[in-house]
Design an enzyme around this catalytic site. Structure first.
Site, PDB file in Angstrom:
ATOM      1  N   GLY A 138       0.976  -1.195  -0.156  1.00  0.00           N
ATOM      2  CA  GLY A 138       0.009  -0.113  -0.032  1.00  0.00           C
ATOM      3  C   GLY A 138       0.808   1.159  -0.156  1.00  0.00           C
ATOM      4  N   TRP A 139       0.158   2.357  -0.080  1.00  0.00           N
ATOM      5  CA  TRP A 139       0.964   3.614  -0.179  1.00  0.00           C
ATOM      6  C   TRP A 139       1.732   3.773   1.042  1.00  0.00           C
ATOM      7  CZ3 TRP A 139       1.618   7.246  -3.706  1.00  0.00           C
ATOM      8  CH2 TRP A 139       2.173   8.428  -3.380  1.00  0.00           C
ATOM      9  N   GLU A 185       3.790   0.391  -4.578  1.00  0.00           N
ATOM     10  CA  GLU A 185       3.637   1.737  -4.934  1.00  0.00           C
ATOM     11  C   GLU A 185       4.824   2.728  -4.933  1.00  0.00           C
ATOM     12  OE1 GLU A 185      -0.133   3.460  -3.807  1.00  0.00           O
ATOM     13  OE2 GLU A 185      -1.088   1.522  -3.600  1.00  0.00           O
ATOM     14  N   TYR A 186       5.657   2.683  -5.797  1.00  0.00           N
ATOM     15  CA  TYR A 186       5.728   2.054  -7.176  1.00  0.00           C
ATOM     16  C   TYR A 186       6.854   1.398  -7.700  1.00  0.00           C
ATOM     17  CZ  TYR A 186       1.373   4.473  -7.550  1.00  0.00           C
ATOM     18  OH  TYR A 186      -0.061   5.088  -7.225  1.00  0.00           O
ATOM     19  N   ASP A 218      -7.785   8.119  -8.791  1.00  0.00           N
ATOM     20  CA  ASP A 218      -6.739   9.260  -8.082  1.00  0.00           C
ATOM     21  C   ASP A 218      -5.789   9.539  -9.380  1.00  0.00           C
ATOM     22  OD1 ASP A 218      -7.829   8.484  -5.728  1.00  0.00           O
ATOM     23  OD2 ASP A 218      -6.024   7.374  -4.807  1.00  0.00           O
TER      24      ASP A 218
END
Length: 411
Positions: free
Chosen positions: A147-148, A189-190, A258
């Site tokens: 995740g981010w 990411e990413y 997004d």
């Protein structure tokens, strides 16, 4: 996609480069190509994958039971459980309390039975997911990592993919909850690009990680990945060998949302999840059709691509123009995060009154929001079917109404 706040832990020492290379070569040689499973609920085109966030049990007060009471469980083929952490080159627990320790009383439990404090008894979200799967025997649960917030650990993991895969398998298949999970999802990411942090692991690192995961998890477990939707020339898709990695995954979830938001504080206003380009779109290659077109042009089968939906909106304030392309002064106020709001709030707080690029937008007062509605989701489903995509996925379950208005628009 929106992400929780996370605490990073120090990385562990790596195995030697020579050992890593040997392990990776073994993984690459052993990793089989994948095929769609024959089950109707998971066959290409029929997948409906929804993210459930472990931190949602706190301020959002959204629990596994809500997946059942909203009617969403009956529509889902898969749940992506977000997130496990990636640290020290290994998969790690994201939130031990929410994941497997939080005790549910009878009223809060999926099956109306309270958790026990027996030694070794499983509690928390994992036990609730186990109960949900008993009610829906065809439902599969995949544990998402990264995740981010927690993608910064993948660079370390990529230095020894086989050791990373070994750690992930040990965690996902821990005897305490092995029956809960049907595979692993990687949300990096990413790769070889910048998100919250910048990664320089190289163009082939993602492919090598997915190959190692497939080799370890085998053909009976799912191996999937959420990937960038940046189809601009020289953008994040171009930075990675997604085509080379495709043979090791059951499917990709291109994050076709997004694209635009109030991180560009002064605008121009634009829908965060456009299906197609439109006159005046701020950046070429930032729409769902461009993403799908680019990925399939690389040779990735359309059956291995799912169409992504956001169950939320993104918005600006200080906007005077109703149509997209207006200037702004900053992000609109949101319940949990500036510039971000759940669909269940926006549908009445700022009802959609226009469409652009196959998605909806609304101006109310000085605020301008864009988000998908049941009507625009229907249009995206028609696109999904025309393109023969493998199904639909969305971020995330708690953004929907209490009666599952958005998920019920997914076919």
């Amino acid at each position: 996609m929106p992400r929780p706040h996370g605490i990073r832990r120090p990385h562990a020492l790596l195995a030697s480069a020579a050992a890593a290379a040997t392990l990776l070569a073994t993984a690459l040689a052993a990793a089989p190509a994948t095929a769609d499973t024959p089950d109707d609920d998971t066959a290409a085109g029929k997948r409906v994958v929804g993210y459930f966030t472990n931190w949602g049990v706190y301020e959002r007060n959204y629990h596994v039971k809500n997946i059942e009471t909203s009617g969403s469980a009956a529509k889902l083929t898969h749940i992506n459980y977000a997130f496990g952490n990636v640290t020290g080159g290994k998969c790690a627990i994201g939130d031990a309390y929410a994941d497997y320790d939080k005790a549910y009383d009878a009223a809060g439990s999926v099956d109306g039975k309270a958790d026990t404090w027996d030694d070794g008894a499983l509690r928390g979200n994992f036990n609730q997911l186990r109960k949900l799967k008993k009610l829906h025997p065809g439902l599969k649960v995949v544990w998402s990592f990264g995740g981010w917030t927690w993608s910064g650990g993948f660079g370390e993991a990529a230095k020894n993919p086989a050791a990373f895969a070994e750690s992930c398998y040990g965690l996902v298949k821990d005897p305490r909850w092995a029956d809960v999970f049907d595979g692993i999802d990687i949300d990096w990411e990413y790769p070889n690009a910048c998100g919250l942090t910048c990664d320089t692991s190289g163009r082939t690192a993602f492919r090598d990680v997915m190959a190692a995961l497939r080799a370890k998890f085998g053909g009976k477990n799912l191996v999937t990945a959420a990937i960038t939707a940046d189809a601009s020339a020289g953008g994040k898709i171009d930075a990675v060998d997604y085509a080379g990695a495709a043979r090791y995954v059951d499917w990709y979830n291109p994050m076709t949302y997004d694209y635009f938001g109030a991180w560009e504080a002064k605008g121009p206003t634009a829908p965060h999840s456009p299906l197609s380009s439109y006159n005046g779109i701020p950046k070429a290659g930032f729409n769902t059709d461009a993403t799908i077109t680019k990925l399939t042009s690389l040779g990735i089968p359309s059956s291995k691509l799912l169409l992504g939906l956001g169950f939320y909106g993104r918005g600006w304030t200080g906007v005077t123009q109703s149509a997209p392309g207006g200037t702004a002064t900053g992000p609109a106020k949101g319940t949990y995060e500036a510039g971000f709001e759940d669909y269940k709030v926006l549908k009445s707080k700022c009802p959609a009154n226009g469409t652009v690029g196959g998605t909806a937008y609304a101006k109310c007062g000085n605020d301008w929001w864009s988000y998908d509605t049941p009507s625009t989701i229907a249009g995206k489903m028609a696109y999904k079917n025309r393109q023969n995509l493998g199904g639909t996925f969305f971020w995330e379950l708690s953004g929907d109404t209490a009666n599952g208005e958005l998920i019920k628009a997914i076919n």
